[in-house]
Write a protein that holds these residues in place. Sequence first.
Motif, PDB file in Angstrom:
ATOM      1  N   ALA A   1       0.819  -1.219   0.000  1.00  0.00           N
ATOM      2  CA  ALA A   1       0.000   0.000   0.000  1.00  0.00           C
ATOM      3  C   ALA A   1       0.850   1.265   0.000  1.00  0.00           C
ATOM      4  O   ALA A   1       0.537   2.233  -0.702  1.00  0.00           O
ATOM      5  CB  ALA A   1      -0.932  -0.004   1.210  1.00  0.00           C
ATOM      6  N   PHE A   2       1.931   1.258   0.774  1.00  0.00           N
ATOM      7  CA  PHE A   2       2.775   2.452   0.863  1.00  0.00           C
ATOM      8  C   PHE A   2       3.941   2.434  -0.119  1.00  0.00           C
ATOM      9  O   PHE A   2       4.710   3.390  -0.176  1.00  0.00           O
ATOM     10  CB  PHE A   2       3.296   2.633   2.293  1.00  0.00           C
ATOM     11  N   GLY A   3       4.080   1.357  -0.880  1.00  0.00           N
ATOM     12  CA  GLY A   3       5.150   1.271  -1.863  1.00  0.00           C
ATOM     13  C   GLY A   3       6.533   1.257  -1.254  1.00  0.00           C
ATOM     14  O   GLY A   3       7.479   1.788  -1.836  1.00  0.00           O
ATOM     15  N   TRP A   4       6.665   0.658  -0.079  1.00  0.00           N
ATOM     16  CA  TRP A   4       7.969   0.617   0.594  1.00  0.00           C
ATOM     17  C   TRP A   4       8.855  -0.427  -0.059  1.00  0.00           C
ATOM     18  O   TRP A   4       8.715  -1.624   0.160  1.00  0.00           O
ATOM     19  CB  TRP A   4       7.813   0.277   2.067  1.00  0.00           C
ATOM     20  N   SER A   5       9.746   0.030  -0.886  1.00  0.00           N
ATOM     21  CA  SER A   5      10.707  -0.858  -1.522  1.00  0.00           C
ATOM     22  C   SER A   5      11.876  -0.031  -2.015  1.00  0.00           C
ATOM     23  O   SER A   5      11.699   1.071  -2.522  1.00  0.00           O
ATOM     24  CB  SER A   5      10.060  -1.589  -2.700  1.00  0.00           C
ATOM     25  N   CYS A   6      13.059  -0.530  -1.844  1.00  0.00           N
ATOM     26  CA  CYS A   6      14.231   0.171  -2.371  1.00  0.00           C
ATOM     27  C   CYS A   6      14.773  -0.544  -3.593  1.00  0.00           C
ATOM     28  O   CYS A   6      15.886  -0.294  -3.994  1.00  0.00           O
ATOM     29  CB  CYS A   6      15.324   0.300  -1.317  1.00  0.00           C
ATOM     30  N   LEU A   7      13.985  -1.426  -4.154  1.00  0.00           N
ATOM     31  CA  LEU A   7      14.451  -2.205  -5.287  1.00  0.00           C
ATOM     32  C   LEU A   7      14.205  -1.486  -6.600  1.00  0.00           C
ATOM     33  O   LEU A   7      13.241  -0.739  -6.758  1.00  0.00           O
ATOM     34  CB  LEU A   7      13.749  -3.565  -5.318  1.00  0.00           C
ATOM     35  N   ALA A   8      15.066  -1.741  -7.549  1.00  0.00           N
ATOM     36  CA  ALA A   8      14.916  -1.183  -8.900  1.00  0.00           C
ATOM     37  C   ALA A   8      13.767  -1.888  -9.614  1.00  0.00           C
ATOM     38  O   ALA A   8      13.301  -2.948  -9.182  1.00  0.00           O
ATOM     39  CB  ALA A   8      16.220  -1.377  -9.667  1.00  0.00           C
ATOM     40  N   ALA A   9      13.339  -1.317 -10.729  1.00  0.00           N
ATOM     41  CA  ALA A   9      12.216  -1.876 -11.486  1.00  0.00           C
ATOM     42  C   ALA A   9      12.498  -3.311 -11.920  1.00  0.00           C
ATOM     43  O   ALA A   9      11.609  -4.169 -11.859  1.00  0.00           O
ATOM     44  CB  ALA A   9      11.925  -1.000 -12.694  1.00  0.00           C
TER      45      ALA A   9
END
Length: 133
Positions: free
Chosen positions: A74-82
Amino acid sequence: MEYPVEEILSYPLPALFVLAVFYGIYFAKMLAQKRRGIRTRQIGQRKEKSIHTVELLMSMATLGVVIAQLVTIAFGWSCLAANARFTGFIIGMLGDLIFLLSVLCMKDSWRAGIPGIQAAYTALSWAAIKEKD
């Protein structure tokens, strides 16, 4: 600062799809077994205090994982690339496929919980008997 709709919706939808497939399999199996009179969810039903406590902690951890999954999506918490997110989607779908195959192969031997001493002893005895054959 405005975000394009594609950027906001591009990864939450596949992530939710992976979770929906996983939990769909899980609850479908649970419902199918319930219709046959098999009680699948047995965690937290034991009377021994130490085992009951461990099983309740397992239940809370299980619920906490679901909440954490939904909050991070929901909050888009990710440090990963596409690229890594797409790879995660593919790995998630592969995990769903493996889970489906395991559920189908295990048939009715699909319960969670800590077995009693007698059940554990019986399982070990059967394993020893099968090794001798």
